[in-house]
Design a protein around this motif. Structure first.
Motif, short mmCIF file in Angstrom:
data_model
loop_
_atom_site.label_atom_id
_atom_site.label_comp_id
_atom_site.label_asym_id
_atom_site.label_seq_id
_atom_site.Cartn_x
_atom_site.Cartn_y
_atom_site.Cartn_z
N TYR A 275 -5.78 8.52 -9.46
CA TYR A 275 -4.44 9.10 -9.37
C TYR A 275 -4.37 10.45 -10.10
O TYR A 275 -3.58 11.32 -9.71
CB TYR A 275 -3.41 8.14 -9.96
N ALA A 276 -5.17 10.61 -11.15
CA ALA A 276 -5.15 11.86 -11.92
C ALA A 276 -5.72 13.03 -11.13
O ALA A 276 -5.52 14.19 -11.51
CB ALA A 276 -5.94 11.69 -13.22
N LEU B 231 0.83 -1.21 0.00
CA LEU B 231 0.00 0.00 0.00
C LEU B 231 0.86 1.25 0.00
O LEU B 231 0.59 2.21 -0.74
CB LEU B 231 -0.94 -0.01 1.21
N THR B 232 1.92 1.25 0.79
CA THR B 232 2.82 2.41 0.84
C THR B 232 3.47 2.65 -0.51
O THR B 232 3.56 3.79 -0.99
CB THR B 232 3.90 2.21 1.92
N GLU B 233 3.94 1.58 -1.14
CA GLU B 233 4.57 1.71 -2.45
C GLU B 233 3.57 2.21 -3.49
O GLU B 233 3.92 3.01 -4.37
CB GLU B 233 5.15 0.36 -2.89
N HIS C 16 6.80 11.56 -14.22
CA HIS C 16 6.79 10.83 -15.50
C HIS C 16 5.37 10.32 -15.74
O HIS C 16 5.09 9.12 -15.53
CB HIS C 16 7.79 9.66 -15.46
N PRO C 17 4.46 11.17 -16.18
CA PRO C 17 3.05 10.80 -16.23
C PRO C 17 2.73 9.63 -17.17
O PRO C 17 2.01 8.71 -16.79
CB PRO C 17 2.35 12.10 -16.69
N VAL D 197 2.30 7.81 -6.85
CA VAL D 197 1.70 9.03 -7.36
C VAL D 197 2.75 10.12 -7.57
O VAL D 197 2.64 10.95 -8.48
CB VAL D 197 0.57 9.52 -6.42
N PHE D 198 3.83 10.11 -6.76
CA PHE D 198 4.89 11.11 -6.92
C PHE D 198 5.75 10.81 -8.15
O PHE D 198 6.21 11.72 -8.83
CB PHE D 198 5.75 11.17 -5.66
#
Length: 723
Positions: A624-625, A520-522, A533-534, A527-528
């Motif tokens: 995420y967007a 979950l943390t990963e 690098h979208p 998102v960062f």
């Protein structure tokens, strides 16, 4: 001292007894008013106030002179030759000259009736050498010359003070007038130069401006046609022939006009929704546009008030206007029989009116208001064209107090107005103009903290922003040393951290390698990476399982909460709606509904057009967007509480960054998970939005049909039970 108290005590007792005796009479007088008076602030909140005007009498009820309000609802006087002369028949206009003499366009009797300042009959004017026919408007200049809009004869006539014909002005001859222009004068005004401004029935081009000789100059003060986005779409899509077959979109025709002592021309229009009242200078530019205390809330202002939300279906139809010596504007509404009064900047002061059930006249109530005028005493004369009479309204003590205080405020004499506004506020604590007047007085005295508080209570954005700016400046000046010390300490701490981080770098790396990774943390940390690098980040969501259901839900909930916080936590300066409170439930439902609709529509469209993304990929990536809403939305909401209108460009720029960033992320999302090119991604997004619109329409249709079905079943059940 004891004897002095004994002397004062009887005086107090007498005063209390006098109040006790007269109080029932005062209550009865207030309760006998046939209408209620209200005020409406910039948020549409209705506030009941004391009466601004009270009935002073009636003219034209079969008696000569002013009939007292106490006797107006009693019997009408017997007929005499004098009273027969005063009897009106469908009057259309009223004018009060500089001597307070009253002139009435008695349309049904084809004459002008002249009354003195007391309302006594003076004469009738019929122009025997060229008889009038259905005169509908009139104007008397400073020399006493009378101008009449002789509607039945399609002309304007100019008479001397004795009523003799001097000149008549028919349809002007000019190549600038359209061939089909119909010249039916219904009202007119004359400026100090002798130029005539004629209101013509149905003339959407504006007032017909004539020189003193009657030659056409130009059209003056026309209304503008609103141009909507749908009009632009039709112009872009339609052929020339199709566009010409469309009904011509014409501006509203001016219904009436007046002129004040400074030469400003005021017009009123029926057929438009906003800017029905205009204050025009000699160049024809509206001086009311953008003015007013609530300009930030109402960039496009609507005139003509109404009491109930149910009246919104039928808009007020303003048909006449008058301006008093202080510049206060009063308009009448022929639909709801409401009189609305505004100050010289278009700020609402009062509005009042009463429901009319019968055609019989009642003091203070107008059946069909045809025209309105004001005299030097501040009285309003309202012409009733059905009951053929004139209702005379005079200022109450409360109305007089508001007028005096507001005039001082408009002249910039804020400190002199403060005692008056204080008394108004004492009489009615909810009357917003009193709060505004007190706030301006406090600002003038540099009591910015009190000014900020009062401007906020009144809901005035500009005043609140200016006061907040002053308070912020004083705070910075008093805390400058502390702020510099904090900045210096932060700078030293940053340098120390850079020096120590090099030594700690290897140890931190070793700890990170030895620490067990949590899925979950990963996934949340991804998102960062996606921000940097979208395209690759969304590709990794699709093919490398870098996102999960729980992480997506967490990000979506945070985004929804951030969006709600932006709506409710933004400063009053940038979001005035917080003044009356924000209901977050419909906002949240709307946010969630649009997002889910986007997920479904994008998946359906991409599935039809060789998209490679699964539903779960669209769901995860769409969550995420939304991260820019969290990353930027919360800080700018906090920042809004320390900014003023001077920094509006900064606030709007940051909001624009959020929108553009989310849009770009959605484009890159479609590229990454569906394997489209950039152009293909934009096309898919457009089609997805169209699909979303169709889904919304279908949902509304389904809800409407369901409601109709439930109502049908309910009515059928009741019918069976009753029988």
């Amino acid at each position: 001292m004891k004897n002095r108290r004994l002397r004062i005590r009887p005086a107090i007792m007498v005063l209390i007894a006098a109040i006790y005796i007269t109080w029932p009479g005062l209550q009865a007088t207030a309760s006998q008013l046939p209408y209620e008076t209200y005020y409406k602030d910039g948020f549409g909140q209705l506030v009941k106030t004391q009466a601004a005007y009270i009935p002073a009498g009636i003219l034209g009820t079969g008696t000569t002179g002013l009939l007292a309000a106490a006797d107006a609802d009693a019997s009408r006087a017997a007929s005499t030759e004098e009273t027969n002369r005063l009897q009106l028949n469908q009057p259309k206009d009223i004018f009060v000259d500089g001597k307070d003499h009253i002139y009435i366009a008695d349309t049904g009797n084809n004459r002008i009736v002249h009354l003195d300042e007391k309302g006594d009959f003076v004469r009738e004017i019929k122009v025997s050498e060229s008889p009038l026919k259905k005169p509908s408007g009139l104007y008397v200049d400073q020399a006493g010359e009378i101008y009449v809009a002789d509607t039945g004869n399609n002309r304007v006539v100019r008479l001397d003070a004795a009523g003799k014909l001097l000149k008549e002005f028919g349809r002007p001859e000019s190549s600038y007038l359209p061939a089909g222009f119909k010249y039916d004068p219904v009202n007119l005004i004359v400026d100090k130069r002798g130029f005539i401004y004629v209101t013509t029935l149905g003339a959407y081009q504006g007032l017909v401006q004539l020189d003193p000789e009657g030659d056409f100059i130009s059209f003056f003060g026309p209304n503008k046609v609103p141009f909507t986005l749908f009009d632009a779409f039709k112009r872009f899509v339609y052929t020339r022939e199709m566009y010409q077959r469309e009904l011509r979109k014409l501006p509203g025709a001016i219904a009436n006009s007046t002129i004040d002592q400074n030469g400003f021309i005021y017009t009123v229009t029926k057929e438009i929704q906003t800017d029905q009242v205009k204050k025009l200078n000699i160049a024809g530019l509206d001086q009311l546009k953008g003015k007013g205390e609530f300009a930030a809330l109402q960039p496009v202002k609507s005139y003509g008030e109404f009491f109930h939300y149910s009246q919104r279906g039928i808009r007020p139809q303003l048909n006449d206007i008058t301006v008093d010596a202080a510049g206060n504007i009063t308009v009448i509404d022929a639909v709801w029989n409401i009189i609305s009064q505004y100050d010289l900047n278009g700020n609402l002061l009062f509005f009042w009116g009463g429901d009319v059930i019968t055609a019989t006249s009642k003091t203070g109530v107008v059946k069909t208001p045809a025209a309105i005028a004001s005299n030097s005493k501040g009285e309003l004369l309202v012409l009733d064209s059905v009951n053929n009479l004139i209702q005379v309204l005079r200022l109450s003590e409360f109305g007089q107090l508001v007028h005096e205080a507001n005039q001082l405020t408009q002249e910039g004499r804020y400190e002199q107005s403060e005692p008056l506004w204080t008394e108004v506020h004492r009489l009615n604590a909810q009357y917003t103009p009193a709060l505004i007047g007190l706030a301006k007085a406090a600002y003038k005295k540099e009591d910015y903290a009190r000014a900020e508080k009062l401007f906020y209570q009144a809901g005035v954005v500009n005043g609140y922003s200016d006061s907040f700016w002053q308070n912020r400046l004083k705070w910075f000046q008093s805390h400058f040393g502390l702020l510099m010390n904090i900045a210096l300490a932060l700078g030293i701490a940053y340098l120390l951290w850079n020096a120590l981080s090099k030594k700690l770098k290897w140890s931190l790396k070793l700890r990170a390698k030895s620490r067990p990774k949590r899925l979950l943390t990963e996934q949340l940390k991804h998102v960062f990476y996606l921000i940097k690098h979208p395209v690759d980040g969304f590709y990794a969501i699709r093919y490398e399982n870098k996102a999960g259901f729980l992480s997506s839900i967490i990000l979506f909930l945070l985004a929804a909460a951030a969006y709600g916080y932006m709506q409710a936590g933004t400063s009053f300066i940038f979001n005035p709606a917080v003044h009356v409170g924000i209901d977050l439930l419909p906002i949240t439902v709307q946010f969630v509904g649009i997002w889910l609709g986007w997920v479904v529509s994008n998946y359906l469209i991409s599935s039809l057009l060789r998209g490679e993304g699964r539903f779960r990929d669209v769901f995860f990536s769409s969550s995420y967007a939304l991260f820019p809403i969290i990353l930027i939305g919360i800080p700018i909401t906090l920042l809004s509480n320390v900014l003023t209108l001077n920094e509006l460009a900064i606030f709007n720029f940051l909001k624009l960054v959020i929108i553009l960033w989310v849009v770009l992320l959605l484009i890159w999302m479609v590229q990454g998970i569906h394997n489209y090119t950039f152009i293909e991604a934009i096309l898919i997004i457009v089609l997805s939005l169209l699909a979303l619109a169709i889904i919304v329409i279908l949902i509304f249709i389904l809800i409407s049909l369901s409601i109709e079905l439930v109502n049908f079943i309910n009515s059928l059940y009741q019918e069976v039970i009753i029988r």
